[in-house]
Write a protein that holds these residues in place. Structure first.
Motif, PDB file in Angstrom:
ATOM      1  N   VAL A 190       0.840  -1.200   0.000  1.00 51.34           N
ATOM      2  CA  VAL A 190       0.000   0.000   0.000  1.00 51.34           C
ATOM      3  C   VAL A 190       0.875   1.250   0.000  1.00 51.34           C
ATOM      4  O   VAL A 190       0.677   2.186  -0.794  1.00 51.34           O
ATOM      5  CB  VAL A 190      -0.945   0.007   1.218  1.00 51.34           C
ATOM      6  CG1 VAL A 190      -1.625   1.380   1.365  1.00 51.34           C
ATOM      7  CG2 VAL A 190      -1.993  -1.080   1.095  1.00 51.34           C
ATOM      8  N   LEU A 191       1.870   1.271   0.875  1.00 49.64           N
ATOM      9  CA  LEU A 191       2.734   2.449   0.991  1.00 49.64           C
ATOM     10  C   LEU A 191       3.554   2.663  -0.272  1.00 49.64           C
ATOM     11  O   LEU A 191       3.685   3.804  -0.757  1.00 49.64           O
ATOM     12  CB  LEU A 191       3.648   2.290   2.206  1.00 49.64           C
ATOM     13  CG  LEU A 191       2.932   2.253   3.554  1.00 49.64           C
ATOM     14  CD1 LEU A 191       3.881   1.806   4.666  1.00 49.64           C
ATOM     15  CD2 LEU A 191       2.321   3.609   3.899  1.00 49.64           C
ATOM     16  N   ASP A 192       4.101   1.596  -0.836  1.00 48.95           N
ATOM     17  CA  ASP A 192       4.881   1.736  -2.071  1.00 48.95           C
ATOM     18  C   ASP A 192       4.009   2.144  -3.250  1.00 48.95           C
ATOM     19  O   ASP A 192       4.438   2.907  -4.123  1.00 48.95           O
ATOM     20  CB  ASP A 192       5.617   0.433  -2.379  1.00 48.95           C
ATOM     21  CG  ASP A 192       6.970   0.346  -1.702  1.00 48.95           C
ATOM     22  OD1 ASP A 192       7.532   1.395  -1.339  1.00 48.95           O
ATOM     23  OD2 ASP A 192       7.483  -0.786  -1.531  1.00 48.95           O
ATOM     24  N   THR A 193       2.785   1.636  -3.300  1.00 49.00           N
ATOM     25  CA  THR A 193       1.864   2.024  -4.370  1.00 49.00           C
ATOM     26  C   THR A 193       1.546   3.514  -4.291  1.00 49.00           C
ATOM     27  O   THR A 193       1.566   4.228  -5.312  1.00 49.00           O
ATOM     28  CB  THR A 193       0.564   1.203  -4.283  1.00 49.00           C
ATOM     29  OG1 THR A 193       0.875  -0.181  -4.479  1.00 49.00           O
ATOM     30  CG2 THR A 193      -0.439   1.641  -5.332  1.00 49.00           C
ATOM     31  N   MET A 194       1.275   3.991  -3.088  1.00 47.03           N
ATOM     32  CA  MET A 194       1.009   5.424  -2.913  1.00 47.03           C
ATOM     33  C   MET A 194       2.226   6.261  -3.311  1.00 47.03           C
ATOM     34  O   MET A 194       2.099   7.317  -3.929  1.00 47.03           O
ATOM     35  CB  MET A 194       0.625   5.701  -1.455  1.00 47.03           C
ATOM     36  CG  MET A 194      -0.606   4.964  -0.962  1.00 47.03           C
ATOM     37  SD  MET A 194      -2.130   5.465  -1.781  1.00 47.03           S
ATOM     38  CE  MET A 194      -2.368   7.102  -1.087  1.00 47.03           C
ATOM     39  N   LYS A 195       3.400   5.768  -2.977  1.00 48.61           N
ATOM     40  CA  LYS A 195       4.636   6.473  -3.329  1.00 48.61           C
ATOM     41  C   LYS A 195       4.821   6.527  -4.847  1.00 48.61           C
ATOM     42  O   LYS A 195       5.152   7.578  -5.410  1.00 48.61           O
ATOM     43  CB  LYS A 195       5.825   5.772  -2.672  1.00 48.61           C
ATOM     44  CG  LYS A 195       7.179   6.364  -2.993  1.00 48.61           C
ATOM     45  CD  LYS A 195       8.287   5.565  -2.317  1.00 48.61           C
ATOM     46  CE  LYS A 195       9.671   6.072  -2.713  1.00 48.61           C
ATOM     47  NZ  LYS A 195      10.739   5.264  -2.068  1.00 48.61           N
ATOM     48  N   ASP A 196       4.602   5.403  -5.524  1.00 45.29           N
ATOM     49  CA  ASP A 196       4.811   5.348  -6.972  1.00 45.29           C
ATOM     50  C   ASP A 196       3.785   6.178  -7.736  1.00 45.29           C
ATOM     51  O   ASP A 196       4.043   6.596  -8.874  1.00 45.29           O
ATOM     52  CB  ASP A 196       4.756   3.895  -7.453  1.00 45.29           C
ATOM     53  CG  ASP A 196       5.963   3.084  -7.004  1.00 45.29           C
ATOM     54  OD1 ASP A 196       6.919   3.687  -6.475  1.00 45.29           O
ATOM     55  OD2 ASP A 196       5.933   1.848  -7.167  1.00 45.29           O
ATOM     56  N   LEU A 197       2.628   6.410  -7.139  1.00 46.33           N
ATOM     57  CA  LEU A 197       1.578   7.189  -7.809  1.00 46.33           C
ATOM     58  C   LEU A 197       1.622   8.669  -7.453  1.00 46.33           C
ATOM     59  O   LEU A 197       0.843   9.457  -7.999  1.00 46.33           O
ATOM     60  CB  LEU A 197       0.201   6.633  -7.425  1.00 46.33           C
ATOM     61  CG  LEU A 197      -0.160   5.255  -7.980  1.00 46.33           C
ATOM     62  CD1 LEU A 197      -1.447   4.760  -7.323  1.00 46.33           C
ATOM     63  CD2 LEU A 197      -0.317   5.294  -9.493  1.00 46.33           C
TER      64      LEU A 197
END
Length: 357
Positions: A190-197
């Motif tokens: 979840v955290l990495d997805t938010m970061k990548d977006l």
């Protein structure tokens, strides 16, 4: 912070069901350090990450994972100082005895304990071949009396208990070993997805959520779904790998074969149109994907898909060997491909696409 370090911190964190404080602290610090937007948690320790660029006029994508781990809680203290306990989440009796655990004291420290196992010298022939139930087990912290447990160790009933395992990574084989991969891998995703977006111009508003208490009935997700009111959702999971005990034709969640997208379990029939969209996109982009149909299990997708008038939900699962035990194996490439798939899906979502599901 890179993904591997984030996973290590989350895996090592102590977060029994209802006591996810350490996970919340790590997630909120990461969100603040990476400038992911506003971040807060509620009284049930559900975490909400809302990017500043969310317009409030676009469809809402909920990106969810649960923050708790299968764990235990102290039910009673015996006269000899040992702890009687209850399971939090689904445990097999065979996996519990003779393992090291951590027990939280009343003032917040953590004490080492062992799930006691009777020495073979004292077992009858029948007992040697029998597995005790959790109701028959105790945790020994080295105390010799109830008074010592309470007054010296400062441990009381209601104390959370978690497996005591330290994360390892075998770089040469790209394999992680640790506890709580169900679902700290999902939390990291979840955290990495938010970061990548973060810097993407999207057709949707994205809200990242870490829901508490999934292992005892998806309780946190019943709250988070009503707060976020999603139009569509992706749930990350650490899913049970089946490649070491199923026949080849029935293997559906193999380690090193990519994320698993689940069509069915006890909690949800996955929206077939959203599921097909995700699977076809993965294949189009060369992201390895697996599919499964499960006779048991459940996820936060259950309560989420029944909210807000009906919500299309998919599960993106990172395969984990020996789930719901003290130790698990998972592959970093499977994790990275899970995040990549979610990011690419969200980049293609808009109001028209979501309505087509």
């Amino acid at each position: 912070m890179n993904s591997l370090k984030l996973i290590e911190q989350l895996s090592n964190a102590y977060g029994a069901c209802g006591f996810e404080d350490q996970v919340v602290e790590i997630a909120e610090k990461f969100a603040q350090d990476e400038a992911l937007g506003s971040v807060r948690h509620d009284c049930n320790l559900n975490v909400y990450i809302t990017p500043e660029k969310n317009a409030g006029k676009k469809p809402v994508v909920m990106v969810d994972a649960h923050s708790d781990e299968v764990s235990f809680i102290v039910q009673a203290i015996k006269p000899n100082g040992t702890l009687q306990f209850l399971p939090l989440g689904g445990w097999s009796n065979y996996t519990v005895p003779a393992h090291k655990v951590k027990v939280q004291t009343y003032d917040g420290r953590w004490v080492s304990g062992i799930v006691a196992s009777t020495p073979v010298h004292f077992l009858s022939a029948a007992q040697k071949n029998a597995c005790p139930t959790i109701a028959d087990m105790v945790i020994d912290i080295g105390s010799t009396s109830k008074e010592e447990t309470e007054k010296v160790y400062n441990i009381h009933i209601g104390a959370p208990v978690v497996p005591d395992v330290t994360f390892e990574y075998d770089e040469s084989n790209d394999v992680m070993l640790g506890k709580a991969f169900d679902n700290r891998l999902g939390c990291a995703a979840v955290l990495d997805t938010m970061k990548d977006l973060k810097n993407e111009d999207l057709g949707v508003d994205v809200v990242g959520v870490l829901s508490s208490q999934e292992e005892i009935g998806e309780r946190g997700a019943f709250v988070t779904r009503d707060v976020v009111k999603p139009d569509i959702a992706i749930c990350f999971e650490g899913c049970p790998a089946d490649d070491t005990f199923n026949p080849d034709y029935f293997i559906q969640t193999a380690m090193k074969k990519g994320p698993m997208l689940r069509h069915f379990d006890k909690s949800m029939v996955t929206n077939p149109r959203f599921q097909r969209f995700a699977l076809e996109l993965g294949r189009e982009l060369g992201i390895p994907v697996q599919e499964s149909v499960r006779s048991g299990g459940g996820t936060n997708g259950g309560p989420i898909h029944l909210s807000n008038g009906g919500v299309p939900v998919i599960i993106i699962g990172v395969p984990v060997r020996y789930i719901h035990s003290h130790h698990g194996f998972a592959c970093m490439a499977d994790y990275n491909n899970s995040v990549k798939l979610a990011v690419e899906i969200i980049k293609r979502l808009n109001d028209e696409t979501i309505k087509s599901f």
